[in-house]
Structure formats: structure tokens, C-alpha cells
Design an enzyme around this catalytic site. Structure first.
Site, PDB file in Angstrom:
ATOM      1  N   CYS A  31       0.570  -1.087   0.300  1.00  0.00           N
ATOM      2  CA  CYS A  31       0.510   0.083  -0.105  1.00  0.00           C
ATOM      3  C   CYS A  31       0.701   1.487   0.013  1.00  0.00           C
ATOM      4  O   CYS A  31       1.994   1.200   0.722  1.00  0.00           O
ATOM      5  CB  CYS A  31      -0.969   0.344   1.116  1.00  0.00           C
ATOM      6  SG  CYS A  31      -2.109   1.089   1.215  1.00  0.00           S
ATOM      7  N   CYS A  34      -0.016   3.510   2.578  1.00  0.00           N
ATOM      8  CA  CYS A  34       0.349   3.258   4.432  1.00  0.00           C
ATOM      9  C   CYS A  34       2.480   3.203   4.229  1.00  0.00           C
ATOM     10  O   CYS A  34       2.390   4.005   5.111  1.00  0.00           O
ATOM     11  CB  CYS A  34       0.198   2.120   3.641  1.00  0.00           C
ATOM     12  SG  CYS A  34      -1.784   0.985   3.897  1.00  0.00           S
TER      13      CYS A  34
END
Length: 106
Positions: A31, A34
Site C-alpha cells: 500500500c 501506508c
């Protein structure tokens, strides 16, 4: 400097019982956002050492916790106090936003 603790399906219940406010970052290796917020979460772990618990849940390795809280988008950051969710942030945001949310629980 303190690091964010690794939260797993196995230790989640124990950690969530903490008397201190808890920030849990739900993330995954693949991600992009993230990866942007990861270093911020680590900084917060150091900033709030002794005042709050800061941890991370890898949703791929720990699907049980993510599923229990209906995590559909990552990063999702949940703020707990007394075992209950008291605030939530979805998506990458500046450190100041997360600090304000944690301060509100102290």
C-alpha cells in the site's frame, strides 16, 4: 526512542486492554499511502512513549483483527480508549492531525 509495536490477531485483545489511549495503524506492505504514513506512526510512537500505545497491524498477516473492525481501506488508523473505538482516520494525513486526535484522548 520507542517504536510502534506489532499488533497481531494473537495479541490484539491483550493490547487493547491498556489504560492508555491506543493508536492502531492498519496497513499492508503493498500500500503506497501506508508507506507514506508509516514513518509518521513511528515518530508518534516515540513522541507519545509512556503516554499512549502506538501499534501497527499488517492486514495481510492478521486478517482477523482487520475483519473484526470492518477495515476496507488502508491505511486506516483507529484510536481506542478503554477498549472502545473513540476516533478513526482513513487515508494518509499530516502528523499534526494524528497528534491532535491522540491529544484529545490524553
Amino acid at each position: 526512542m520507542s517504536k510502534a509495536i506489532e499488533i497481531t490477531d494473537a495479541n490484539f485483545e491483550e493490547i487493547i486492554k491498556s489504560e492508555q489511549p491506543i493508536l492502531v495503524d492498519f496497513w499492508a506492505e503493498w500500500c503506497g499511502p501506508c508507506k507514506m504514513i508509516g514513518p509518521v506512526v513511528e515518530e508518534l510512537a516515540g513522541d507519545y512513549d509512556g503516554k499512549a500505545v502506538v501499534g501497527k497491524v499488517d492486514v495481510d498477516a492478521n486478517p482477523g483483527v482487520a475483519q473484526a473492525f470492518g477495515i476496507r481501506s488502508i491505511p486506516t488508523l483507529l484510536f481506542f480508549k478503554g477498549g472502545e473505538i473513540v476516533d478513526k482516520q482513513v487515508g494518509a494525513v499530516p502528523k499534526s492531525v494524528l497528534s491532535q486526535k491522540l491529544d484529545a484522548q490524553l
